[in-house]
Scaffold this motif. Structure first.
Motif, mmCIF file in Angstrom:
data_model
loop_
_atom_site.group_PDB
_atom_site.id
_atom_site.type_symbol
_atom_site.label_atom_id
_atom_site.label_comp_id
_atom_site.label_asym_id
_atom_site.label_seq_id
_atom_site.Cartn_x
_atom_site.Cartn_y
_atom_site.Cartn_z
ATOM 1 N N GLY A 158 36.000 33.964 25.796
ATOM 2 C CA GLY A 158 36.873 32.803 25.903
ATOM 3 C C GLY A 158 38.325 33.121 26.185
ATOM 4 N N THR A 159 38.701 34.386 26.143
ATOM 5 C CA THR A 159 40.076 34.792 26.439
ATOM 6 C C THR A 159 40.334 34.694 27.939
ATOM 7 O OG1 THR A 159 40.191 36.304 24.563
ATOM 8 C CG2 THR A 159 41.708 36.725 26.385
ATOM 9 N N THR A 160 41.491 34.198 28.310
ATOM 10 C CA THR A 160 41.893 34.172 29.716
ATOM 11 C C THR A 160 43.009 35.176 29.926
ATOM 12 O OG1 THR A 160 41.262 31.864 30.058
ATOM 13 C CG2 THR A 160 42.915 32.788 31.556
ATOM 14 N N ALA A 161 42.783 36.101 30.838
ATOM 15 C CA ALA A 161 43.738 37.176 31.087
ATOM 16 C C ALA A 161 44.186 37.176 32.541
ATOM 17 C CB ALA A 161 43.119 38.531 30.738
ATOM 18 N N LEU A 162 45.455 37.423 32.738
ATOM 19 C CA LEU A 162 46.025 37.647 34.062
ATOM 20 C C LEU A 162 46.334 39.130 34.183
ATOM 21 C CD1 LEU A 162 47.407 36.984 36.753
ATOM 22 C CD2 LEU A 162 49.427 36.244 35.450
ATOM 23 N N VAL A 163 45.686 39.798 35.115
ATOM 24 C CA VAL A 163 45.857 41.237 35.311
ATOM 25 C C VAL A 163 46.511 41.473 36.657
ATOM 26 C CG1 VAL A 163 44.732 43.494 35.388
ATOM 27 C CG2 VAL A 163 43.796 41.691 33.922
ATOM 28 N N THR A 164 47.717 42.014 36.654
ATOM 29 C CA THR A 164 48.382 42.323 37.923
ATOM 30 C C THR A 164 48.001 43.728 38.380
ATOM 31 O OG1 THR A 164 50.413 43.259 36.946
ATOM 32 C CG2 THR A 164 50.320 40.857 37.227
ATOM 33 N N GLY A 165 48.138 43.960 39.661
ATOM 34 C CA GLY A 165 47.740 45.258 40.199
ATOM 35 C C GLY A 165 46.264 45.517 40.026
ATOM 36 N N ALA A 166 45.460 44.448 40.178
ATOM 37 C CA ALA A 166 44.024 44.535 39.882
ATOM 38 C C ALA A 166 43.192 44.995 41.062
ATOM 39 C CB ALA A 166 43.517 43.178 39.391
ATOM 40 N N SER A 167 43.823 45.444 42.127
ATOM 41 C CA SER A 167 43.067 45.777 43.335
ATOM 42 C C SER A 167 42.414 47.150 43.294
ATOM 43 C CB SER A 167 43.982 45.696 44.561
ATOM 44 O OG SER A 167 45.059 46.605 44.442
ATOM 45 N N GLN A 168 42.848 48.012 42.368
ATOM 46 C CA GLN A 168 42.326 49.376 42.338
ATOM 47 C C GLN A 168 42.692 50.048 41.014
ATOM 48 O OE1 GLN A 168 44.368 51.862 45.219
ATOM 49 N NE2 GLN A 168 46.304 50.830 44.879
ATOM 50 N N GLY A 169 42.164 51.246 40.822
ATOM 51 C CA GLY A 169 42.573 52.111 39.723
ATOM 52 C C GLY A 169 42.494 51.481 38.352
ATOM 53 N N ILE A 170 43.545 51.676 37.555
ATOM 54 C CA ILE A 170 43.571 51.194 36.178
ATOM 55 C C ILE A 170 43.440 49.675 36.138
ATOM 56 C CG2 ILE A 170 45.008 50.972 34.118
ATOM 57 C CD1 ILE A 170 46.156 53.723 34.725
ATOM 58 N N GLY A 171 44.128 48.981 37.042
ATOM 59 C CA GLY A 171 44.073 47.523 37.034
ATOM 60 C C GLY A 171 42.674 46.991 37.246
ATOM 61 N N ARG A 172 41.952 47.568 38.194
ATOM 62 C CA ARG A 172 40.567 47.147 38.428
ATOM 63 C C ARG A 172 39.700 47.455 37.215
ATOM 64 N NH1 ARG A 172 37.622 48.503 44.010
ATOM 65 N NH2 ARG A 172 38.640 46.507 44.528
ATOM 66 N N GLU A 173 39.912 48.592 36.600
ATOM 67 C CA GLU A 173 39.135 48.968 35.411
ATOM 68 C C GLU A 173 39.416 48.016 34.256
ATOM 69 O OE1 GLU A 173 36.150 51.055 33.816
ATOM 70 O OE2 GLU A 173 37.028 51.757 35.694
ATOM 71 N N ILE A 174 40.670 47.627 34.074
ATOM 72 C CA ILE A 174 41.015 46.677 33.020
ATOM 73 C C ILE A 174 40.328 45.340 33.273
ATOM 74 C CG2 ILE A 174 42.898 45.316 32.020
ATOM 75 C CD1 ILE A 174 44.715 47.782 32.546
ATOM 76 N N ALA A 175 40.405 44.867 34.507
ATOM 77 C CA ALA A 175 39.801 43.572 34.837
ATOM 78 C C ALA A 175 38.305 43.569 34.567
ATOM 79 C CB ALA A 175 40.087 43.229 36.298
ATOM 80 N N THR A 176 37.610 44.602 35.001
ATOM 81 C CA THR A 176 36.156 44.632 34.809
ATOM 82 C C THR A 176 35.791 44.847 33.339
ATOM 83 O OG1 THR A 176 36.116 47.000 35.408
ATOM 84 C CG2 THR A 176 35.690 45.404 37.156
ATOM 85 N N THR A 177 36.598 45.601 32.611
ATOM 86 C CA THR A 177 36.349 45.778 31.175
ATOM 87 C C THR A 177 36.520 44.451 30.441
ATOM 88 O OG1 THR A 177 37.026 48.092 31.213
ATOM 89 C CG2 THR A 177 37.109 46.973 29.089
ATOM 90 N N PHE A 178 37.566 43.710 30.772
ATOM 91 C CA PHE A 178 37.739 42.386 30.170
ATOM 92 C C PHE A 178 36.536 41.506 30.491
ATOM 93 C CE2 PHE A 178 42.203 41.348 28.665
ATOM 94 C CZ PHE A 178 42.531 42.652 28.386
ATOM 95 N N GLY A 179 36.060 41.562 31.737
ATOM 96 C CA GLY A 179 34.889 40.784 32.110
ATOM 97 C C GLY A 179 33.671 41.147 31.288
#
Length: 259
Positions: free
Chosen positions: A4-25
Motif C-alpha cells: 500500500g505504500t506509494t513511492a516516487l523513485v528518481t533515476g529509476a532507469s538503471q542501476g541502483i534506482g531500478r533495483e530500488i524500484a523493483t525491490t519496492f514492487g
C-alpha cells in the motif's frame, strides 16, 4: 513490508534506482519510476509489475522544477498520495584534479545531485506530511564523508546532501516523516568501472594524483557493494520497521566510513 505504500523513485532507469524500484514492487508498493529516459523507465515499470507491484513511468528531469511538480502531481493523481520519496537521480561528475575542472561541469553536478533532491523534497513535502508513514531516502555516497581525490564536484554534492538530510529530518519530523541518506560504497557496474579507468589515466597528467581504492581501505575484504543490498536498506527505511530511524547517514560500504 511496503504493502500500500506509494513511492516516487528518481533515476529509476538503471542501476541502483531500478533495483530500488523493483525491490519496492516485490514488497507490494506502488512505484512511480522517474528518469529522463522514457524507454528505460517504461522497462523498469514493467519489471516492478513483474515483481508484484503497481507502477507507472513518468519522464522527468529533476533539475526542471516544472517536471518535478508534474511527476509529484502524477503520483498523487495515480495512487492517491505519496508516502516515500527516493532521491536517487544523480551523476558522477568530472573525474579530474581541481585545476582541470570546468566551472560549468561543477555547477551541473550540483544541479543534478543537490538541486534535484531539493526540488523533489519541496514539491513532495505536503504529501509526505499527510502520509501516515512518510519518508525520504536520499542516495548519497561515501564521497560525502571522506576525501574523494579528483572527484571534487561529486564529493561536494554528496556532502551537501548530508546537510539537506539532517535539516529536512527536523523540518518534517513533527509530522512523522523520516529523512535519511544511504551511503553506498563502490557499487558493481559500469559507472565505477568508468571512474576507475579515468583515475588510472590521470597517472599521466601533470599535477594530478591518481586515487585508488583497495582492500586496505575497507574493514571487509569483499568490499564491492551490490545494488540489491542498497535497495533492501532503502526499503527498510521506508517501512514501518524503520520509523524511528531519521537524520542518519547509513553506510553500505564495508566499513570505509567510520562516522
Amino acid at each position: 513490508m511496503l504493502e500500500g505504500t506509494t513511492a516516487l523513485v528518481t533515476g529509476a532507469s538503471q542501476g541502483i534506482g531500478r533495483e530500488i524500484a523493483t525491490t519496492f514492487g516485490s514488497y507490494g508498493a506502488n512505484v512511480v519510476c522517474a528518469a529522463r529516459s522514457g524507454d528505460a523507465i517504461d522497462e523498469t515499470a514493467d519489471m516492478v509489475a513483474d515483481a508484484g507491484g503497481a507502477a507507472v513511468a513518468v519522464e522527468t528531469d529533476v533539475t526542471d522544477e516544472e517536471d518535478v511538480a508534474a511527476v509529484v502531481a502524477a503520483t498523487v493523481e495515480e495512487f492517491g498520495g505519496l508516502d516515500c520519496l527516493v532521491n536517487n537521480a544523480g551523476i558522477g561528475g568530472p573525474v579530474e584534479p581541481v585545476h582541470r575542472i570546468d566551472a560549468d561541469d561543477f555547477r551541473h553536478t550540483q544541479e543534478v545531485n543537490v538541486v534535484g533532491p531539493f526540488l523533489c523534497a519541496k514539491h513532495a513535502e505536503e504529501h509526505l506530511r499527510a502520509s501516515e508513514r512518510g519518508s525520504v531516502v536520499n542516495i548519497g555516497s561515501i564521497g560525502g564523508k571522506r576525501p574523494y581525490v579528483n572527484r571534487l564536484p561529486y564529493a561536494a554534492s554528496k556532502m551537501a546532501l548530508v546537510g539537506m538530510t539532517r535539516t529536512l529530518a527536523y523540518e518534517l519530523g513533527r509530522d512523522g516523516v523520516t529523512v535519511n541518506t544511504v551511503l553506498p560504497g563502490p557499487v558493481e557496474g559500469p559507472r565505477i568501472e568508468e571512474v576507475v579507468a579515468k583515475q588510472a589515466e590521470l597517472a599521466a597528467v601533470e599535477r594530478a594524483e591518481p586515487a585508488s581504492m583497495g582492500p586496505d581501505d575497507f574493514a571487509l575484504p569483499d568490499y564491492m557493494t551490490d545494488a540489491a543490498e542498497v535497495a533492501e536498506q532503502v526499503a527498510y527505511l521506508a517501512s514501518e520497521r524503520g520509523r524511528h530511524i531519521t537524520a542518519q547517514e547509513i553506510g553500505i560500504d564495508a566499513g570505509m566510513t567510520w562516522y
